[in-house]
Every structure is written in structure tokens, then in C-alpha cells.
Design an enzyme around this catalytic site. Structure first.
Site, short mmCIF file in Angstrom:
data_model
loop_
_atom_site.label_atom_id
_atom_site.label_comp_id
_atom_site.label_asym_id
_atom_site.label_seq_id
_atom_site.Cartn_x
_atom_site.Cartn_y
_atom_site.Cartn_z
N GLU A 25 46.25 -43.02 8.73
CA GLU A 25 45.80 -41.62 8.84
C GLU A 25 45.30 -41.09 7.51
O GLU A 25 44.44 -40.22 7.48
CB GLU A 25 46.95 -40.75 9.36
CG GLU A 25 46.55 -39.33 9.69
CD GLU A 25 47.62 -38.59 10.45
OE1 GLU A 25 47.83 -37.40 10.15
OE2 GLU A 25 48.26 -39.19 11.34
N TYR B 11 54.24 -36.67 0.94
CA TYR B 11 53.35 -35.96 1.87
C TYR B 11 53.95 -34.61 2.27
O TYR B 11 55.09 -34.55 2.75
CB TYR B 11 53.13 -36.83 3.11
CG TYR B 11 52.15 -36.26 4.09
CD1 TYR B 11 50.79 -36.20 3.76
CD2 TYR B 11 52.55 -35.79 5.33
CE1 TYR B 11 49.87 -35.68 4.67
CE2 TYR B 11 51.64 -35.28 6.24
CZ TYR B 11 50.29 -35.22 5.89
OH TYR B 11 49.38 -34.71 6.79
#
Length: 873
Positions: A24, A342
Site C-alpha cells: 500500500e 505509520y
């Protein structure tokens, strides 16, 4: 390399065939390449004997109706609604189209016979991959890599247990349902409400959405509570008592008090009768009192690790950062500086196999950051026998992780962070360190002083062991420590005072408290199944909540004043409309609760995708039907009477859904001229002064924004269109003088400076600033500039600065008419006296924008050509 070969033998057929792994994000692709080993790095991908690895950058495609179903803005009418296409097309997102082309090219390589979906382990990750595969018409077989931890060992284990594509089909169905349902409700709801509000002409853009509108409803409901709030008087009795060791304070309370939902303002120490309060004062003044006391230990655990929403709340409360700014800073610390993990996560836990990674991270913090060294050492040495880093379900819990784990520092040492970046990084690091410390320990004391049968409470809390608080500099604390009293000691009341107070309305939402409300929106849902479905989701996701709030700000549904979020007249008008049309689905979190419950059933294979989408289509039909068939001139609502009387007859002016109208004569004005809703104070000013502005936020019939001054102009008595009204509302765009034959009289007006073209005086006139020689039939100069340029208001002070110094300050709210994107620029004069844009100089290539040394520099702006500036205007 051994792992790579083992995996390839198990899963790749053909001597030269390769599997394309699509992650991703680029960082995940990089982690996978490192874990498997044996890869060569190319510009946009990695390659080994058995694999190709590349990545998306989040969503690369968006769903859209087929062209024949698309209706352009300006032609939104009920005749074109509802829009329920039989299928959805895919449209590349312009900003990331180059990345999509890279993946398409790799998918079409002849040696790629298999795809591995390595996007994030969750609903959105599944959707991102499947839309890419669909758009590229990928013929290859697909397998799924399902990772909740990014350690090399976890990645290798994930590749040894690849899941079949069919296993994840229910998750993919749920993802598509969520995306398509959001589109249907958002598009049809927005166009239906816009069509309803534009019935009288013009274009009144009225956006609605499954998450946006319930969020707005929360803010509006709070403001309604504030507006309707009537303060109540109450009294407290406070006393000072003399003991042998000193003086302490106490507050009267009722030992028999019990909470009653019917009396939300009641408290144990509040008295609703002044007479009753005075009688307590009289009974206790100058009297002896007896003391009883209870002390007990209490502990306080460190807060959990940050997910994005809790980080945004904390940064807003501590530093005033908006949710959008916090997300941007966290993203920069993750992507550019690589010092945080993240950030777009909803988890507050770490994977259970992360103990070694955490140990190394804390060692690294101690070695490279002096401010964290002592804390890192304490954690690693623990009680002298073993480290405090150990299995703990509050910190390490796979069941509490979906797509991503909590936000923590990485092994990278920060370099040249900007001040805001440093603040946010420090916030995350200290939370990370604190969670491994033992609980803070207190001694909590409750003292009851009884005087003449009345009870006074005094509470104290003493910090015994700071535990995790030491990470925040609270090594010792005795702010509430009580002076001691002896057993059976009798104390003397020094003073007993009556304090008159009033109840306060609830506080307006800040971004921190609104984020909390969005996160816990399930508490407003009655159905148990829906509430449970929303327990993990709330309104929106951590990654989208900032965008939802920014969207409400951009659409002028709410305003940000200091840290408060205040709903506008447009927001109240929308809530009135939806309530009047009985479209409760769009005003309460129930819709999200229903969806999340049913999407959960789809993920479990217990509900069919087609059944869900049929229900969404029916709901869409119902929303459009209610708006289309409502034929009353007004909508029931809680309307006001303005304080300023009618400018024509002096009688009261009352509000209805669409207009402000005099109750006596024919005077009336629209509440939303040019698609912009009047605030009450603006309407009052207009009635009083007959003019207001310049105001922004108006829209043309084609939906283009513009600014204008609003005026009430007198109507000739013989005007048949406005019988007996006296005045009508008109826009003043500031260009009415351009073709006039008469010279403007500037007598009595303040000159702002000298014209750069002819040395005449510059004056403010309507919506523009103009040279005195740029009026009348014999004008000799053409200098002028607008009060509003590309939605940026230009104040008289900035025009003075432009005329004196050659350029304005840096102005931050320009917005391109072509792209709709905001930008910052200076307005500057060139040698010929023309006005153009100048932009901030870009940072040198070796430095990072936002670094401390950069922020103190004096950039020399680059001047844009006049033609570009004029084209943008």
C-alpha cells in the site's frame, strides 16, 4: 536469500515466472524487500529472481458514475435525481496517476504470472488493491499477504502462510459496499438538498454526507444547547478552619446527596436557596468542629500509546494544533524524517512479537537523545534484575490491532526537525517511554469537618511515587497535601462565607473534544448491535476525521475561533431542512451504526453484498423523494425575530426558512443571496446600515465563488416587482463606475497612498481600490485592484504596504479558480506599476522545508508574471 527461494519454490510456477507484490505504501515495499532479501532496487520497484515489489501510495483510483449518469454542477435539479448507476466506473486520482501507470506496466509484464496483495490488512487495504487489479484488468491469480507486524520475522512468516484471494472476498465485498454506499448517499443527498435550496434561483451548494452531516449535527446540537441555556443561581458555603498545625479550607456538602438524571445541574455542594445557605453560615460561624479523616492509596496508570485520534486530541489540547496540522506533521515525521511509525492508525497497541523491536528502539533513544537517556536507562534496567519491557496485554496485543499498530518512534534519530515537528515527536516519544513505567502512586485523603451538624469536605492528594509521571518532569508533587490534624482534635471555624454562583452552559467543541465525540459516537445509538459495531469505528476513521472537520470548515458550516468550533447560519439551515424533511438518517450516527453492523455481517459472510446495496439504493430514493415532494413555502423550525426593525416601516422583521420578512409591509430579503447564508449579526448590520461587506462565499449559478458588497437599494414606488417593499437587496461588485460618465467624488475619504503609475491618490471604493484618475470619461490612469483577489481579502493596511514598500505581507488564503487549491503569495508591484504574485523562495535541495534554520531565513520571493496573475483573477 534462502527465505526468498523457499517461498518462490512453494508459490511460483515456471522457470522465469515472477510474482508481483503490491504494497500500500513505499515504506512497506521497502520493508518487505529487506525481509526477503536478494532484491535489486530500481526507480519504482524492487526485483529478485522470484519477485517484483512495488506499491501504491494509498488510494490510486476513485469510483465514479458512468459519463451518461454524470450531471455537471449548475444543472443539479430534481429532474436528474436520483443518480443510481447500474455499475461504477473507476477514475485515476490525478495526483497519483504516475504511480498507477507504474503498477499497470508491471502487471502487464510477460514474466508476471501471479499477484500478491500486500496492502494493509483491513477493509481499505483490500479495496485499494482490488481497484488497481480491476483497472489494469489483471488476469493473474491473486494471493493475500496478511501482516499485522512489520518485523522481518513476521514478514517472512506471512509469506509462508499466504491466504487465498477467495478467503478475503467477503472483506472485499464489504469494502466496495462502504465505498459505493458513501458515494450514493453523498452525491444524491448533496444534489437533492442543493436543488431544494436553489428553487428560488441561484446555486446554493448544500453538501451532505454519511459522516460529515452527523458530525455537523453534534456541533449544532451543542450550540443549540448553549443558545437555549438559562443560567440558574446557586450558592456554596465555604469555610476556613484553624487546627494546631495551621489553617485549611472546606466546602459544605450534603452527605445524603444522590445523582438524579432529572436534575443534571445538581451537585452535593450546591444549594438552590439563598436562605438555606445563609442559615448554614449563621449556624457554623465562630463554632467548634470535629474532624474525621480517611486516607487510602491510589494508583494511576500511564496513558495508552497513541493512535491518530488520541494524538490529534492531545496536540490540540497542548499546542492548539488542528487535527489536519497534526496529521500533516505526523505524516512528515513518518515519510520524510522516518522517525515515527505509520500515523493513520486506530490502534493503541503493538504486536505481541514486538518486544525485541521495542527494546532496541528504547536503547536507541538512550544513545542518541540526551533528553531521554535517563528514562531509557531506567526502563532497560528495571528493578535492577530485569527490564520493564515484558509481555503486557495493555501494550502488546494482536487482538487490538487491525490495519496498523500504535504510533511509536522508529530507530531513526531525528535531524533538523521544525519546532512543531519536534513538539509532536517529543509528545509521541514521552508517551512511548511512559507506558513502560510503573503506575504513579498517590495517597488520597478525604477530611470531613462537622460543625453544628453541617458537613464540610476537604480533599487532598499527595504523590508518593511518581512512576510514569517522571517522564513528564513530575518527580515530586504535593500540590494538594493537607496540613495534618491530630486524632480527636477540635478545630475552630475561622470564617464561613456564602458564595453566589451561576450554572454555566456546556462548552463549545474544540477539535480535541469533537474528535472524542466522533470517536465515541456509538454512545448516541440505541440499538445494541449497532452500538457494538460502532465501538471500534465511531464516526469516520482516524485517517479521515481531520479531513471531515476541514471539509466542514471549507464549506463554511463551521468557523474556527481561537480553539472553539462554531456552527454558522448555513449549518443551522441545513439541520432545519433535514429535520423538516424528516431525513434523520443524515443527522444522527445511527446510519453509520447500521452500516458498520451490516458491513461486519458482510465480512463474516452472513449478508449478501447485493442485498446491502439494494437497501442503500432504496434509502437514496427515499431521501430524494422527501426533498422533491416537499411543497411548502417554508420548513418548520426554531426561527428568530431580528432586533433591528424593518427599514421601510419600522415593524418587526421575522425569519422563516428562506427569508427575513417584515410582519407588516412587503419588505423581504433572501437569507441566502448568491448561495451564502446570512449570519444574524450580518442581517442586523444590513438592515441598520443598508450595506455590508465585502463578504465572501457567494456562488454563481454555475457554482463559481465570488465576493461582493450587499446593499439595500431604495425601490421606486412604481416598481411593480416590489410593491410596498421600499428596499431591495443588490450585489455591488465594485465595477459599476468603470463606464460611468461622471467622476467619483473622493472628498472626505482617506487616501491610502500614491498611485505607482501616475502618482495620483489611491482610494477605497466599493469592492476595489482605485486611482483618483481612473474615473470619469477623461480618465488618464488604469490602476485598480480588488478588495478580494482569488478569495483572499486584501485589507486597506496591505494596500498601503503595497504602495509604500512595493509588496504586501505574505497572504495565505488565495485559492486558484482553475484548480481550487489554496496557495500563499505576496502581491507585488513591478517596474510598470502592475500587480502580480510573488512566491516564497523554495528551500535549498539539501535542506528540508520547515527546518529551524530555514524558518528564520529571509526568503527572496520569485515574482510571477503579470499574465499569470491576471489569468488567475
Amino acid at each position: 536469500m534462502a527465505t526468498t527461494k523457499k517461498t518462490s519454490k512453494a508459490s511460483v510456477s515456471g522457470e522465469h515466472a515472477k510474482a508481483l507484490i503490491i504494497a500500500e505504501k513505499p515504506s512497506v515495499a521497502n520493508d518487505i524487500a529487506k525481509a526477503l532479501g536478494g532484491f535489486t532496487k530500481h526507480d519504482e520497484y524492487f526485483e529478485s529472481d522470484a519477485f517484483l515489489i512495488s506499491s501504491a501510495v494509498g488510494h490510486l483510483l476513485e469510483i465514479a458514475a458512468p459519463d451518461e449518469y454524470e450531471v455537471k454542477r449548475g444543472k443539479w435539479s430534481f429532474a436528474n435525481l436520483p443518480v443510481i448507476p447500474p455499475h461504477f466506473d473507476l477514475r485515476p486520482i490525478v495526483k497519483t496517476e504516475s504511480r498507477l501507470k507504474v503498477l499497470q506496466k508491471l502487471i502487464k509484464r510477460k514474466d508476471v504470472n501471479r499477484l500478491i496483495n500486500a496492502c494493509d490488512a483491513g477493509r481499505e487495504g483490500e479495496l485499494i488493491f482490488r481497484l488497481i487489479a480491476q483497472h489494469a484488468k489483471a488476469p493473474q491469480a491473486v494471493e493475500r499477504l496478511w501482516l499485522q507486524s512489520m518485523t522481518p520475522a513476521s514478514i517472512r512468516e506471512g509469506f509462508s502462510k499466504l491466504r487465498s484471494d477467495s478467503d478475503l472476498q467477503p472483506l472485499a465485498d464489504a469494502a466496495r459496499c462502504r465505498s459505493e454506499a458513501d458515494w450514493l448517499v453523498g452525491i444524491n443527498g448533496t444534489r437533492a438538498m442543493t436543488a431544494f435550496n436553489s428553487k428560488g434561483g441561484g446555486f446554493f451548494l448544500t453538501t451532505v454526507g454519511r459522516v460529515q452531516t452527523p458530525t455537523l449535527s453534534i456541533v449544532v446540537q451543542r450550540e443549540e444547547q448553549i443558545r437555549k441555556f438559562i443560567p440558574k443561581d446557586y450558592w456554596e458555603v465555604r469555610g476556613e478552619f484553624i487546627a494546631a498545625a495551621g489553617i485549611y479550607e472546606g466546602r459544605w456538602f450534603s452527605p445524603d446527596f444522590k445523582k438524579d438524571p432529572a436534575e443534571p445541574d445538581a451537585r452535593e455542594n450546591r444549594l438552590w436557596s439563598e436562605a438555606a445557605a445563609k442559615s448554614i453560615v449563621a449556624a457554623c460561624r465562630n463554632k467548634k468542629g470535629s474532624v474525621s479523616e480517611e486516607s487510602k492509596p491510589a494508583t494511576q496508570l500511564a496513558p495508552q500509546l497513541f493512535d491518530l485520534t488520541s494524538l490529534q486530541r492531545e496536540a490540540n489540547a497542548r499546542f492548539g494544533f488542528s487535527a489536519k496540522n497534526t496529521l500533516g506533521l505526523a505524516q512528515a515525521l513518518y515519510e520524510r524524517h522516518k522517525v515515527l511509525t505509520y500515523p493513520r492508525t486506530d490502534a493503541k497497541a503493538l504486536p505481541e512479537d514486538y518486544l525485541d523491536t521495542v527494546h532496541t528502539t528504547i536503547e536507541n533513544l538512550g544513545e542518541h537523545s540526551p533528553e531521554y537517556k535517563s528514562f531509557a536507562s531506567t526502563i532497560l534496567n528495571g528493578d535492577g534484575k530485569k527490564s520493564w519491557i515484558k509481555p503486557n496485554k495493555r501494550i502488546f496485543d494482536n487482538s487490538k490491532i487491525s490495519d496498523h499498530f500504535a504510533i511509536i518512534p522508529t530507530l531513526e534519530a531525528p535531524k533538523t526537525l521544525s519546532e512543531p515537528e519536534q513538539k509532536l515527536y517529543d509528545l509521541v516519544v514521552r508517551r512511548f517511554l511512559a507506558v513502560f513505567y510503573p503506575a504513579a502512586e498517590y495517597r488520597v485523603t478525604t477530611r470531613i469537618t462537622e460543625v453544628s451538624g453541617h458537613h464540610f469536605k476537604t480533599e487532598g492528594r499527595v504523590l508518593v511515587e511518581p512512576g510514569w509521571l517522571s517522564v513528564y518532569g513530575k518527580a515530586s508533587q504535593a500540590d494538594d497535601e493537607l496540613i495534618p490534624v491530630q486524632k480527636n482534635e477540635s478545630v475552630q471555624s475561622e470564617s464561613i462565607e456564602l458564595v453566589a454562583l451561576k450554572t454555566k452552559p456546556p462548552a463549545r467543541y474544540t477539535e480535541a473534544t469533537l474528535l472524542s465525540a466522533m470517536e465515541s459516537a456509538g454512545k448516541w445509538v440505541d440499538d445494541d448491535d449497532m452500538r457494538e459495531a460502532m465501538a471500534e469505528k465511531g464516526l469516520g476513521t482516524p485517517a479521515t476525521r481531520a479531513a471531515i472537520i476541514e471539509g466542514l470548515l471549507a464549506e463554511k458550516y463551521i468557523l474556527r475561533e481561537a480553539r472553539e468550533l462554531i456552527p454558522t447560519a448555513k449549518a443551522f439551515q441545513l439541520m432545519t431542512l433535514l429535520r423538516g424533511l424528516d431525513v434523520s438518517e443524515l443527522t444522527q450516527p445511527d446510519l453509520t451504526g447500521t452500516w458498520e453492523h451490516k458491513l461486519s455481517l458482510i465480512e463474516q459472510g452472513k449478508l449478501d453484498r447485493n442485498t446491502f446495496m439494494q437497501e442503500i439504493a432504496q434509502m437514496t430514493q427515499r431521501i430524494v423523494k422527501r426533498a422533491k415532494e416537499f411543497n411548502s413555502d417554508t420548513i418548520p423550525g426554531d426561527y428568530v425575530t431580528l432586533k433591528t426593525p424593518c427599514p421601510h416601516c419600522g415593524k418587526a422583521v421575522k425569519e422563516n426558512y428562506r427569508r427575513f420578512a417584515c410582519e407588516s409591509c412587503g419588505f423581504t430579503i433572501s437569507k441566502t443571496p448568491g448561495g451564502r447564508a446570512f449570519e444574524y449579526d450580518e442581517a442586523e448590520t444590513l438592515l441598520k446600515d443598508k450595506t455590508i461587506g465585502p463578504l465572501q462565499g457567494f456562488r454563481s449559478k454555475m457554482g463559481r465563488p465570488f465576493a461582493a458588497i450587499i446593499k439595500l437599494s431604495e425601490i421606486p414606488k412604481d416598481d411593480a416587482d416590489y410593491p410596498n417593499a421600499g428596499f431591495k437587496l443588490e450585489f455591488d461588485f465594485g465595477n459599476s463606475q468603470d463606464n460611468d460618465t461622471e467622476v467619483i467624488d473622493f472628498t472626505g475619504r482617506e487616501a491610502l497612498g500614491a498611485c505607482p503609475k501616475c502618482s495620483g491618490a489611491i482610494y477605497e471604493d466599493g469592492m476595489r481600490y482605485v486611482c483618483e484618475h481612473n474615473t470619469g470619461p477623461t480618465k488618464t490612469c488604469d490602476f485598480k485592484t480588488g478588495k478580494v483577489v482569488l478569495q483572499q481579502e486584501i485589507s486597506a493596511e496591505q494596500v498601503k504596504k503595497l504602495l509604500i514598500e512595493g509588496k504586501t505581507d505574505l497572504l495565505t488564503n488565495f485559492k486558484s479558480n482553475r484548480t481550487g487549491r489554496g496557495f500563499k503569495a505576496y502581491l507585488a508591484l513591478d517596474a510598470g506599476g502592475k500587480i502580480g504574485f510573488e512566491f516564497e523562495a523554495k528551500a535549498p535541495a539539501k535542506k528540508r522545508v520547515g527546518d529551524k534554520d530555514e524558518s528564520k531565513s529571509d526568503p527572496k520571493p520569485k515574482r510571477a508574471s503579470r499574465s499569470k496573475a491576471k489569468a488567475e483573477e
